[in-house]
Design a protein around this motif. Structure first.
Motif, PDB file in Angstrom:
ATOM      1  N   LYS A   1       0.851  -1.173   0.000  1.00 17.99           N
ATOM      2  CA  LYS A   1       0.000   0.000   0.000  1.00 17.99           C
ATOM      3  C   LYS A   1       0.892   1.230   0.000  1.00 17.99           C
ATOM      4  O   LYS A   1       1.797   1.347   0.817  1.00 17.99           O
ATOM      5  N   GLN A   2       0.643   2.149  -0.932  1.00 19.35           N
ATOM      6  CA  GLN A   2       1.429   3.382  -1.014  1.00 19.35           C
ATOM      7  C   GLN A   2       1.125   4.257   0.194  1.00 19.35           C
ATOM      8  O   GLN A   2      -0.038   4.373   0.614  1.00 19.35           O
ATOM      9  N   ALA A   3       2.160   4.875   0.731  1.00 19.98           N
ATOM     10  CA  ALA A   3       1.953   5.812   1.849  1.00 19.98           C
ATOM     11  C   ALA A   3       1.203   7.027   1.341  1.00 19.98           C
ATOM     12  O   ALA A   3       1.478   7.536   0.242  1.00 19.98           O
ATOM     13  N   GLU A   4       0.259   7.495   2.113  1.00 21.30           N
ATOM     14  CA  GLU A   4      -0.526   8.665   1.709  1.00 21.30           C
ATOM     15  C   GLU A   4       0.234   9.935   2.014  1.00 21.30           C
ATOM     16  O   GLU A   4       0.893  10.045   3.044  1.00 21.30           O
TER      17      GLU A   4
ATOM     18  N   GLU B   1       0.932  13.660   3.161  1.00 22.60           N
ATOM     19  CA  GLU B   1       0.339  14.456   4.257  1.00 22.60           C
ATOM     20  C   GLU B   1       0.067  15.859   3.834  1.00 22.60           C
ATOM     21  O   GLU B   1       0.645  16.450   3.030  1.00 22.60           O
TER      22      GLU B   1
END
Length: 80
Positions: A75-78, A80
């Protein structure tokens, strides 16, 4: 043993099989901007065999080397 060479459009890593017992042909890994290729000479035909991985597949492979048996999706980091 391995070597690393930086060329105009790729980083080239060569893995040399060393040690005792059955040794395999050298493996050459070419890291391009949009993909990675893995090449090895087939000793029975003297033909270079090539596998091409997308950058996503390379990320999955790197993660898989450190995980236990199972099925995963990175899962790609979102932002900020």
């Amino acid at each position: 043993m391995f070597s690393i060479e930086h060329t105009f459009d790729a980083s080239v890593i060569t893995l040399v099989d060393e040690g005792v017992g059955h040794l395999t042909e050298d493996i050459t890994i070419n890291a391009f901007e949009d993909c990675v290729t893995i090449e090895q000479v087939d000793p029975t035909t003297d033909i270079v065999r090539r596998i091409t991985l997308s950058l996503s597949q390379v990320q999955d492979l790197a993660a898989a080397l450190n995980l236990p048996e199972g099925v995963y999706r990175l899962k790609q980091a979102e932002a900020e």
